[in-house]
Design an enzyme around this catalytic site. Structure first.
Site, PDB file in Angstrom:
ATOM      1  CB  CYS A 177       0.082   3.470   3.104  1.00  0.00           C
ATOM      2  SG  CYS A 177      -1.391   3.783   2.149  1.00  0.00           S
ATOM      3  CD  GLN A 230       6.548   3.296  -4.418  1.00  0.00           C
ATOM      4  OE1 GLN A 230       6.994   3.851  -5.414  1.00  0.00           O
ATOM      5  NE2 GLN A 230       5.278   3.350  -4.084  1.00  0.00           N
TER       6      GLN A 230
HETATM    7  C1  PLP Z   1       1.972   0.639  -2.996  1.00  0.00           C
HETATM    8  C2  PLP Z   1       2.791  -0.059  -2.022  1.00  0.00           C
HETATM    9  C3  PLP Z   1       2.361  -1.249  -1.433  1.00  0.00           C
HETATM   10  C4  PLP Z   1       1.001  -1.821  -1.671  1.00  0.00           C
HETATM   11  O1  PLP Z   1       0.778  -2.094  -3.028  1.00  0.00           O
HETATM   12  P1  PLP Z   1      -0.704  -2.374  -3.549  1.00  0.00           P
HETATM   13  O2  PLP Z   1      -0.531  -2.400  -5.020  1.00  0.00           O
HETATM   14  O3  PLP Z   1      -1.534  -1.221  -3.070  1.00  0.00           O
HETATM   15  O4  PLP Z   1      -1.149  -3.655  -2.968  1.00  0.00           O
HETATM   16  C5  PLP Z   1       3.216  -1.895  -0.571  1.00  0.00           C
HETATM   17  N1  PLP Z   1       4.429  -1.407  -0.293  1.00  0.00           N
HETATM   18  C6  PLP Z   1       4.879  -0.258  -0.831  1.00  0.00           C
HETATM   19  C7  PLP Z   1       6.264   0.207  -0.508  1.00  0.00           C
HETATM   20  C8  PLP Z   1       4.075   0.450  -1.711  1.00  0.00           C
HETATM   21  O5  PLP Z   1       4.529   1.588  -2.241  1.00  0.00           O
END
Ligand code: PLP
Length: 401
Positions: free
Chosen positions: A359, A200
């Site tokens: 997530c 991010q």
């Molecule tokens: C999106 C995200 C991930 C995973 O990234 P991918 O591109 O889906 O592999 C990991 N950490 C954070 C904080 C995220 O926002």
């Protein structure tokens, strides 16, 4: 004055969605792409493709040159000490899985991996698995009421058994910069490895990884206005040299016999098989494009939009913000309203926001929530997007309450 985005017209995807009546407020999940990235992708594919690193012909040399140029751009963009410190992966998730395998042999039973309570599953589950495989302790740093890692607790908890610290730079749920400099100093004092999840954070502002002083940093192209399917793993040279290889196959090998083989060092030793050549080249174009922007103007625009978002949410009865977001996004729930019902009504009105656990299920559970709505901003969003969002939110809340 309501913020207008001078960059909006550079994003065909945003204009196409707008024409369809869709307001895109989910850039923290994936960002729309500027025309320059589409041009680079199509330009490479249409000019004759070739595989990289192995061909002794002109198209192969051309593809390899463009591919390696993207690596240099990534190294410069993150201020790595050398291009060799940049490994191309499929994304942040793959980068973190690579690290969890690559570091496994260095961790002994009883030692500690330290993460925080706000980590994305991508920066939790690979370590949880590693902890199980190696009989390690997975220690979770608590947060303060703002949504930042509590530094007093961190100073108490990070200790001589800590061998690895893995934390986010910017939370995808709480929208706060984490106190990385202080955390990394604590890890360094224990001689522990440090991993920063920049998925991010990478897109907001510029980051100097040499100054930051972490061992590893990961990010994803698709959240950086680049194509999906490619990510970066930065490793400090000495730290990279300690990783064991993890995927085996073409291009990562120096010498092979039927019973044994010797492998290349980073980066190629960690890029087995044919990489996402077109996506890497287009990521290079995304970085060029980002470099060409007036960063102060982008930051000012994003800050104005974010302030408007926060003010609008805070002025509505029953809306509860999660933590104290500083930039880019805000997550909230509404008393007496299920986030899935709200998300459904917003979506029916053409508002693309995210609902659920983002997530980060353990974080949601620790906040006593089944989920929340997250609004996230890109540089192409403007005041009209927020007006449409708030009008849809008010309609939805009228219906639900
Ligand atoms: C999106 C995200 C991930 C995973 O990234 P991918 O591109 O889906 O592999 C990991 N950490 C954070 C904080 C995220 O926002």
């Amino acid at each position: 004055m309501s913020p207008i985005s001078p960059w909006r017209a550079d994003f065909p995807g945003i204009l196409a969605l707008e024409a369809e009546g869709q307001t895109y407020l989910d850039s923290a999940a994936t960002a729309q792409k500027p025309q320059a990235v589409l041009d680079a992708l199509l330009g490479y594919l249409a000019s004759g493709v070739a595989n990289v690193h192995r061909a002794q012909h002109l198209p192969g040399e051309r593809a390899t040159r463009a591919f390696e140029a993207a690596r240099s751009k990534a190294a410069q963009w993150l201020n790595a000490a050398s291009t060799e410190e940049i490994i191309f992966t499929r994304g942040s998730t793959e980068s973190l899985n690579l690290l969890a395998y690559g570091l496994e042999h260095l961790l002994q039973p009883g030692e500690q991996i330290v993460i925080s309570a706000l980590e994305h599953h991508a920066n939790l589950l690979p370590w949880q698995q590693l902890a199980k495989r190696r009989n390690l302790e997975l220690l979770v740093l608590p947060l303060d009421h703002t949504g930042s890692i509590d530094m007093q607790q961190a100073a108490r908890l990070i200790g001589p058994r800590t061998r690895l610290l893995a934390v986010s730079q910017l939370s995808n749920v709480l929208g706060r910069w984490q106190p990385l400099a202080e955390l990394l100093a604590l890890a360094r004092a224990q001689g522990a490895f440090s991993v920063v999840d920049g998925a991010q954070g990478a897109v907001h502002g510029r980051h100097d990884l040499q100054a930051l002083g972490c061992d590893f940093y990961v990010c994803s192209s698709h959240k950086l206005y680049g194509p999906d399917g490619v990510g970066l793993l930065y490793g400090r040279r000495e730290a990279l040299g300690k990783l064991q290889h993890w995927q085996f196959g073409g291009e990562m090998v120096l010498d092979a016999d039927y019973q044994s083989a010797r492998y290349r060092p980073a980066p190629l030793g960690f890029e087995a098989g044919t990489p996402a050549v077109s996506a890497v080249i287009a990521l290079g174009a995304a970085l060029d494009w980002l470099n060409g922007l007036d960063h102060t103007a982008v930051a000012r625009h994003e800050a104005a939009l974010h302030a408007e978002l926060l003010a609008g949410l805070q002025s509505r009865n029953g809306v509860r913000l999660l933590g104290k977001p500083q930039l880019a996004l805000a997550s909230f729930c509404v008393d007496g309203v299920h986030n899935a019902d709200l998300a459904h009504l917003l979506s029916e009105q053409g508002i693309a926001v995210r609902a659920g656990h983002h997530c980060a299920m353990p974080l949601m559970k620790s906040l006593g929530l089944s989920g929340a709505i997250r609004v996230s901003l890109g540089m192409y969003n403007d005041g009209d997007d927020l007006r449409r969002f708030f009008s849809a939110l008010d309609n939805a809340l009228d219906l639900l309450r």
